[in-house]
Scaffold this motif. Structure first.
Motif, mmCIF file in Angstrom:
data_model
loop_
_atom_site.group_PDB
_atom_site.id
_atom_site.type_symbol
_atom_site.label_atom_id
_atom_site.label_comp_id
_atom_site.label_asym_id
_atom_site.label_seq_id
_atom_site.Cartn_x
_atom_site.Cartn_y
_atom_site.Cartn_z
ATOM 1 N N THR A 450 0.887 -1.184 -0.065
ATOM 2 C CA THR A 450 0.014 -0.152 0.154
ATOM 3 C C THR A 450 1.019 1.449 -0.089
ATOM 4 O O THR A 450 0.356 2.347 -0.328
ATOM 5 C CB THR A 450 -0.951 0.054 1.238
ATOM 6 O OG1 THR A 450 -0.219 0.282 2.540
ATOM 7 C CG2 THR A 450 -1.741 -1.105 1.168
ATOM 8 N N GLY A 451 2.014 1.126 0.451
ATOM 9 C CA GLY A 451 2.899 2.292 0.640
ATOM 10 C C GLY A 451 2.486 3.251 1.596
ATOM 11 O O GLY A 451 3.259 4.262 1.998
ATOM 12 N N ALA A 452 1.571 2.621 2.543
ATOM 13 C CA ALA A 452 1.286 3.448 3.689
ATOM 14 C C ALA A 452 2.076 2.991 5.089
ATOM 15 O O ALA A 452 2.115 1.701 5.127
ATOM 16 C CB ALA A 452 -0.391 3.213 3.970
ATOM 17 N N CYS A 453 2.457 3.793 5.753
ATOM 18 C CA CYS A 453 3.211 3.502 7.163
ATOM 19 C C CYS A 453 2.366 3.374 8.164
ATOM 20 O O CYS A 453 2.752 2.885 9.287
ATOM 21 C CB CYS A 453 4.365 4.609 7.693
ATOM 22 S SG CYS A 453 3.691 6.192 7.429
ATOM 23 N N TRP A 454 1.082 3.940 7.948
ATOM 24 C CA TRP A 454 0.069 4.043 9.200
ATOM 25 C C TRP A 454 -1.229 3.072 8.692
ATOM 26 O O TRP A 454 -1.651 3.154 7.595
ATOM 27 C CB TRP A 454 -0.510 5.314 9.735
ATOM 28 C CG TRP A 454 0.697 6.128 10.361
ATOM 29 C CD1 TRP A 454 1.411 7.093 9.904
ATOM 30 C CD2 TRP A 454 1.072 5.776 11.658
ATOM 31 N NE1 TRP A 454 2.183 7.543 10.569
ATOM 32 C CE2 TRP A 454 1.883 6.932 11.821
ATOM 33 C CE3 TRP A 454 0.837 4.921 12.760
ATOM 34 C CZ2 TRP A 454 2.709 6.988 13.247
ATOM 35 C CZ3 TRP A 454 1.466 4.968 13.820
ATOM 36 C CH2 TRP A 454 2.517 5.943 14.085
ATOM 37 N N GLU A 455 -2.088 2.578 9.523
ATOM 38 C CA GLU A 455 -3.285 1.913 9.196
ATOM 39 C C GLU A 455 -4.246 2.419 10.246
ATOM 40 O O GLU A 455 -3.545 2.296 11.570
ATOM 41 C CB GLU A 455 -3.164 0.219 9.351
ATOM 42 C CG GLU A 455 -4.831 -0.242 8.830
ATOM 43 C CD GLU A 455 -5.657 -0.683 9.937
ATOM 44 O OE1 GLU A 455 -6.843 -0.490 9.620
ATOM 45 O OE2 GLU A 455 -5.094 -0.626 10.911
ATOM 46 N N ARG A 456 -5.345 2.895 10.281
ATOM 47 C CA ARG A 456 -6.108 3.722 11.127
ATOM 48 C C ARG A 456 -7.441 3.367 11.009
ATOM 49 O O ARG A 456 -8.198 2.826 10.035
ATOM 50 C CB ARG A 456 -5.965 5.319 10.920
ATOM 51 C CG ARG A 456 -6.772 5.869 9.900
ATOM 52 C CD ARG A 456 -6.667 7.398 9.668
ATOM 53 N NE ARG A 456 -7.137 7.819 8.689
ATOM 54 C CZ ARG A 456 -7.237 9.468 8.388
ATOM 55 N NH1 ARG A 456 -6.511 9.971 9.139
ATOM 56 N NH2 ARG A 456 -7.873 9.796 7.558
#
Length: 475
Positions: A450-456
């Motif tokens: 995903t290229g995302a460092c966070w999941e919220r």
């Protein structure tokens, strides 16, 4: 001169003073660029309202005598200019008394700011800068060698910073005793840095070693500061290495850098160039330094009692001048990260399906794809307080309603504190709301996919949709 001064530490004093001047410069720059939205005349916690109810004796400050945004800006920028002069070594070109007065000026200016800064300036490194800055007044310049008692007091501050932090950990969260706190800390710390994601994903056995090394550095090594050389230099050098590790792992304003500056004063630096040959210290200088040192040693009984107490407190000043304080950090470590996400809409009637647009902050986590950036030693005060607001609405009660009001007005000073506003300057939102989310670091696989460092994940409403006429203070 032999009993009063330590000529071998002239280079250590020079490096310490220049480093401290750099910290002062960052602190004043932070104040100059952020004060209007936080404590200005139209700020979230205005100084004029504060000083009307606060006696001068409890919070001595120039702004008790007069306040205007222009006057505050002048003081902050003056602090920047004087700090730059000190960093350039102007104090060494002045007579001894002139250099001392030059060091006294940023201390007095920053004391005036801290004492009216309210919750925005309630961080331990504010008092630490003032305590260290006051001692710097007594260190002298090239006319005299560094006074032994002042060098001792600088080590005494460093000891209290490290040893107090070590004790608060042992007495606080059980994860420090179990060596498991770093399983959570890099993810839940107030403001992660660009490398924090990688620190979090280090192998857990390495996290255990990190915590054990932290206990060693904070509970054993500080005692060695008071031993003869070269042991004291080795102890201070180990502290510097530990602080640089912390610099890499997160954004802690200038806490790490002023601690490094303190440690540098305990390092006997080798020098090949000929050192200045100072004359004997004037009698008035010996009297002033000895008297102030005696006062500071006497005042130290309060932080000592606090360190020995089972009810040890962190980051408390024991006097309105912040001469002697107690320090500490992360007595408790959060296991879950919560973040307050602030959104606005131009829709006439706010609904869940409305076009809600998110405000982006400079340092605190927001959009999952936004990688944290390095800001320290610069201090993003609003971002830090947003972290506290997510822990408990009580932290936000005094100022969060005012923040919402400023966003509804598209207040320029407030918007400058943000990374991006989703609304153009001439079209403010009709409604603003805040929602609470749980954040966690993504895994290596999620990062690649995903290229995302966070999941919220959405948790609950934090502040209901509010328009300008209905802003309330309680979140």
């Amino acid at each position: 001169m032999g009993w009063f001064t330590a000529p071998d530490y002239w280079l250590s004093r020079l490096v310490f003073q220049r480093a401290l001047a750099g910290v002062y410069l960052v602190a004043f720059l932070t104040a100059a660029l952020q004060f209007r939205a936080l404590i200005g005349e139209r700020g979230m916690l205005p100084v004029p309202r504060f000083v009307r109810r606060m006696p001068f004796g409890r919070a001595p400050s120039l702004f008790q005598l007069h306040y205007s945004d222009r006057f505050f800006a002048g003081c902050a920028w003056t602090g920047c200019a004087v700090s730059a002069m000190l960093a350039a070594g102007l104090d060494s070109r002045l007579p001894l008394w002139g250099g001392m007065l030059l060091w006294l000026l940023p201390w007095a200016l920053y004391l005036s700011i801290v004492n009216v800064g309210q919750t925005w300036y309630a961080f331990g490194w504010e008092s630490l800068l003032l305590e260290v800055g006051f001692l710097a007044v007594l260190l002298g310049n090239d006319e005299v060698a560094p006074p032994i008692v002042v060098l001792f007091l600088l080590r005494w501050i460093l000891f209290r910073v490290e040893f107090g932090a070590g004790l608060i950990k042992l007495r606080g969260d059980a994860c420090w005793r179990k060596l498991t706190c770093l399983d959570f800390h890099h993810e839940t710390q107030p403001m992660p840095g660009p490398l924090s994601w990688f620190f979090h994903h280090l192998p857990r056995p390495l996290h255990r070693i990190e915590v054990a090394a932290n206990h060693l550095t904070q509970l054993v090594v500080p005692v060695l500061l008071f031993t003869p050389q070269p042991v004291a230099t080795a102890a201070a050098s180990l502290m510097i290495a530990t602080q640089l590790w912390l610099v890499l792992s997160g954004n802690f304003a200038w806490l790490n850098w002023i601690t490094i500056s303190l440690a540098l004063s305990a390092v006997r630096l080798p020098h090949t160039a000929p050192s200045p040959v100072p004359g004997p210290p004037p009698v008035w200088y010996e009297v002033v330094v000895s008297a102030v040192a005696a006062l500071l040693l006497w005042l130290s009984h309060r932080p000592v009692r606090n360190m020995l107490s089972r009810r040890q407190i962190m980051n408390r000043s024991f006097d309105p001048l912040h001469l002697v304080n107690t320090y500490g950090a992360f007595g408790n470590v959060s296991r879950i990260r919560y973040e307050v996400v602030v959104e606005g809409t131009t829709d006439a009637v706010p609904r869940e399906g409305s076009d809600w647009r998110e405000y982006e902050f400079r340092g605190k986590p927001g959009q999952p794809h936004h990688w944290p950036r390095q800001f320290a030693p610069y201090h993003l005060r609003l971002d830090w307080m947003m972290w506290f607001a997510a822990l408990s609405p009580g932290y936000a009660e005094p100022w969060f309603g005012a923040l919402v009001e400023r966003l509804l007005e598209n207040d320029r000073a407030t918007l400058r504190l943000l990374r991006r506003s989703p609304f153009p300057p001439d079209a403010p939102p009709r409604y603003v709301r805040a929602r609470l989310f749980r954040y966690r670091y993504t895994t290596w696989r999620e990062l690649r996919e995903t290229g995302a460092c966070w999941e919220r994940t959405f948790v609950r409403e934090y502040f209901p949709p509010t328009r300008l006429a209905k802003v309330v203070q309680r979140p």
